[in-house]
Design an enzyme around this catalytic site. Sequence first.
Site, PDB file in Angstrom:
ATOM      1  CG  ASP A  75      -1.784   7.648   0.912  1.00  0.00           C
ATOM      2  OD1 ASP A  75      -0.755   8.186   0.513  1.00  0.00           O
ATOM      3  OD2 ASP A  75      -2.765   7.438   0.315  1.00  0.00           O
ATOM      4  CG  ASP A 106      -1.438   1.246   1.400  1.00  0.00           C
ATOM      5  OD1 ASP A 106      -2.422   1.769   0.394  1.00  0.00           O
ATOM      6  OD2 ASP A 106      -1.779   1.589   2.479  1.00  0.00           O
TER       7      ASP A 106
END
Length: 259
Positions: free
Chosen positions: A27, A25
């Site tokens: 953020d 991922d």
Amino acid sequence: MAMPGSTGQPTLTLSRVAFDAVLFDLDGVITRTAKLHIAAWKTMFDDYLEQRARRLGETFQPFDPDRDYREFVDGKARHDGVVGFLASRGIVLPLGDPGDPPERESVWGLANRKNRLYLDLLATRGVEVFPSTLTLIRRLRALGFKVAVVSASKNCAEVLRAAGIAALFDARVDGLDLERDRLRGKPAPDSFLAAARRLGVDPARAVVVEDAIAGVQAGRAGRFGGVLGVDRTGHRDALAAAGAHWVVADLEEVAAVPA
């Protein structure tokens, strides 16, 4: 330096014998942009909720940057986050259109308002990365692991370029892909499965690395070989309950070996 709660020593080892790829991922895992997203969501929702409360004669209840962010918007596509949070307050708005201006009172209007605020913050504050994540990614690549970034953000490519790390990834699946290919956003597994296809790997031979509950749920729903939760905000139990096979405080706790 170890992150709060981190041992500073490897507590998990990813073997090239067991896995072919790792899907990260963006953020909160690779970049520190989560705090910019939180600030943008809070400003947008608080402005909207305060105006609505004044108009309807109701009590203003602000957006909670911890609970509301984690439960309703973290890791999700922007419009899904808007729908989820508003539903928690009993508010239903017309969906509108992706091209709605930020001033329009629709799901897409609010989503676009949030994005404008986020881009303003990104331009003024810049992009910070987690050094331990980049160290792990470079180690994985050196050992022959394939590496992808998977994000609900339509700004993923711009963030990677701004951080100077776009070349570290063999594949990228982001919010633009979700819209173009009609993929469901997290907690559905579609984006991670699309990344695995682009890398040419079996999901059972890949590890998903996530800091969001929705992302962990997506990894488990896609039947990936491993789902690694990264807890930098004190929600280890929530990540484990969502289905993470392992939870670490920071990726400096993860080692990679050839066998």
